[in-house]
Design a protein around this motif. Structure first.
Motif, short mmCIF file in Angstrom:
data_model
loop_
_atom_site.label_atom_id
_atom_site.label_comp_id
_atom_site.label_asym_id
_atom_site.label_seq_id
_atom_site.Cartn_x
_atom_site.Cartn_y
_atom_site.Cartn_z
N THR A 101 0.87 -1.17 0.00
CA THR A 101 0.00 0.00 0.00
C THR A 101 0.91 1.23 0.00
O THR A 101 1.85 1.29 0.78
CB THR A 101 -0.91 -0.02 1.25
OG1 THR A 101 -1.69 -1.23 1.22
CG2 THR A 101 -1.82 1.18 1.28
N PRO A 102 0.66 2.19 -0.90
CA PRO A 102 1.57 3.34 -0.98
C PRO A 102 1.60 4.18 0.29
O PRO A 102 0.72 4.05 1.15
CB PRO A 102 1.00 4.17 -2.14
CG PRO A 102 -0.28 3.56 -2.53
CD PRO A 102 -0.44 2.27 -1.83
N GLU A 103 2.61 5.03 0.39
CA GLU A 103 2.76 5.98 1.49
C GLU A 103 3.01 7.35 0.88
O GLU A 103 3.77 7.46 -0.08
CB GLU A 103 3.93 5.57 2.39
CG GLU A 103 3.72 4.23 3.06
CD GLU A 103 4.96 3.69 3.77
OE1 GLU A 103 6.03 4.35 3.74
OE2 GLU A 103 4.86 2.60 4.35
N GLY A 104 2.38 8.36 1.45
CA GLY A 104 2.57 9.72 0.95
C GLY A 104 1.26 10.46 0.87
O GLY A 104 0.24 10.01 1.39
N ARG A 105 1.29 11.59 0.20
CA ARG A 105 0.08 12.41 0.00
C ARG A 105 -0.48 12.14 -1.38
O ARG A 105 0.21 12.22 -2.38
CB ARG A 105 0.38 13.88 0.14
CG ARG A 105 -0.82 14.70 -0.34
CD ARG A 105 -1.03 15.99 0.29
NE ARG A 105 -1.59 15.90 1.62
CZ ARG A 105 -2.11 16.95 2.22
NH1 ARG A 105 -2.16 18.12 1.63
NH2 ARG A 105 -2.58 16.83 3.45
N TYR A 106 -1.76 11.82 -1.38
CA TYR A 106 -2.50 11.56 -2.60
C TYR A 106 -3.85 12.26 -2.48
O TYR A 106 -4.12 12.95 -1.51
CB TYR A 106 -2.68 10.04 -2.81
CG TYR A 106 -1.35 9.32 -2.82
CD1 TYR A 106 -0.58 9.28 -3.96
CD2 TYR A 106 -0.86 8.72 -1.67
CE1 TYR A 106 0.67 8.64 -3.97
CE2 TYR A 106 0.37 8.08 -1.66
CZ TYR A 106 1.13 8.04 -2.82
OH TYR A 106 2.35 7.43 -2.82
N TYR A 107 -4.71 12.04 -3.47
CA TYR A 107 -6.05 12.62 -3.46
C TYR A 107 -7.06 11.57 -3.87
O TYR A 107 -6.73 10.64 -4.62
CB TYR A 107 -6.12 13.83 -4.41
CG TYR A 107 -5.26 14.96 -3.90
CD1 TYR A 107 -5.79 15.93 -3.05
CD2 TYR A 107 -3.91 15.03 -4.23
CE1 TYR A 107 -4.99 16.95 -2.54
CE2 TYR A 107 -3.10 16.04 -3.73
CZ TYR A 107 -3.65 16.99 -2.88
OH TYR A 107 -2.85 17.97 -2.37
N LEU A 108 -8.28 11.71 -3.37
CA LEU A 108 -9.37 10.86 -3.83
C LEU A 108 -9.80 11.44 -5.18
O LEU A 108 -10.09 12.63 -5.27
CB LEU A 108 -10.53 10.88 -2.84
CG LEU A 108 -10.20 10.48 -1.40
CD1 LEU A 108 -11.47 10.45 -0.56
CD2 LEU A 108 -9.50 9.14 -1.34
N THR A 109 -9.82 10.61 -6.22
CA THR A 109 -10.01 11.18 -7.55
C THR A 109 -11.30 10.77 -8.26
O THR A 109 -11.80 11.54 -9.05
CB THR A 109 -8.84 10.84 -8.49
OG1 THR A 109 -8.74 9.43 -8.61
CG2 THR A 109 -7.55 11.42 -7.97
N ARG A 110 -11.81 9.59 -8.01
CA ARG A 110 -12.97 9.13 -8.78
C ARG A 110 -13.65 8.00 -8.03
O ARG A 110 -13.02 7.23 -7.34
CB ARG A 110 -12.47 8.63 -10.15
CG ARG A 110 -13.53 8.27 -11.12
CD ARG A 110 -12.94 8.06 -12.52
NE ARG A 110 -11.76 7.23 -12.56
CZ ARG A 110 -11.77 5.92 -12.79
NH1 ARG A 110 -12.89 5.28 -13.00
NH2 ARG A 110 -10.65 5.25 -12.82
N ARG A 111 -14.96 7.89 -8.21
CA ARG A 111 -15.74 6.85 -7.54
C ARG A 111 -16.23 5.83 -8.55
O ARG A 111 -16.54 6.18 -9.68
CB ARG A 111 -16.93 7.49 -6.82
CG ARG A 111 -16.45 8.31 -5.65
CD ARG A 111 -17.46 9.32 -5.18
NE ARG A 111 -16.79 10.17 -4.24
CZ ARG A 111 -16.72 9.93 -2.93
NH1 ARG A 111 -17.33 8.90 -2.41
NH2 ARG A 111 -16.06 10.73 -2.15
N ASN A 112 -16.31 4.59 -8.09
CA ASN A 112 -16.71 3.50 -8.99
C ASN A 112 -17.72 2.60 -8.28
O ASN A 112 -17.36 1.92 -7.34
CB ASN A 112 -15.47 2.70 -9.42
CG ASN A 112 -15.80 1.63 -10.42
OD1 ASN A 112 -16.94 1.39 -10.78
ND2 ASN A 112 -14.76 0.95 -10.88
N VAL A 113 -18.95 2.61 -8.74
CA VAL A 113 -19.97 1.73 -8.17
C VAL A 113 -20.00 0.38 -8.88
O VAL A 113 -20.67 -0.54 -8.43
CB VAL A 113 -21.38 2.36 -8.21
CG1 VAL A 113 -21.44 3.59 -7.33
CG2 VAL A 113 -21.81 2.67 -9.62
#
Length: 176
Positions: free
Chosen positions: A82-94
């Protein structure tokens, strides 16, 4: 009084999530403050915890499962980290293979540079998601083992809450 709900073929899960949240909110007497939106997600891998924050206020704490080999920074495709660092939530998938899924912006520029330096593919498709829609193991396995390819997994009920309390483009900080 009867309530009629139309389920559109393209998004039946949205309707279900909305219905469940409305029913739960009404039945439990949940106030607007209790369902406040998060503006930041924090994951502490060593604790197996995901935290939702609004400013400095903690909104929720959730148990998570990680990649099969969770220690250390994700370096390349198929390393099960699992990555470490700063990321963003970008897209949702149902329509994911998992119960709801929110894409994390991995790899960032640092991840890409590190992988390119080693001549590796950095990988991608890191998500926050629930249990598999077609489980291969009993629920107890998914609740007590790190089992993802590098994603952050929650129980389905916790995933509904995280889904409802977050929006795209908020930061997610993932710590060792």
């Amino acid at each position: 009084m009867s309530i009629r709900i139309a389920l559109w073929p393209a998004k039946p899960l949205w309707a279900l999530v909305a219905l469940v949240s409305c029913m739960t909110a009404g039945a439990a007497g949940v106030s607007a403050e209790e369902i406040a939106a998060a503006d930041r997600v924090v994951v502490h891998k060593a604790e197996h915890k995901l935290y939702l924050y609004s400013g400095e206020r903690l909104l929720g704490e959730y148990k998570v499962q990680l990649g099969l080999s969770p220690s250390g920074q994700k370096e390349r495709e198929h390393d099960f980290r699992t990555p470490e660092g700063r990321y963003y939530l970008t897209r949702r998938n149902v329509r994911s293979d998992y119960f709801l899924a929110i894409l994390v912006s991995y790899p960032n520029k640092e991840d890409e540079l590190r992988a390119r330096k080693m001549r590796w593919a950095p990988g991608g498709s890191i998500m926050i998601h629930g249990f598999p829609n077609v489980p291969k193991h009993p629920a107890s396995y998914y609740e007590s083992n790190d089992w993802t390819d590098g994603c952050i997994a929650l129980s389905n009920s916790d995933m509904v809450e995280v889904w409802m309390r977050t929006q795209d483009n908020i930061p997610i900080d993932i710590y060792p």
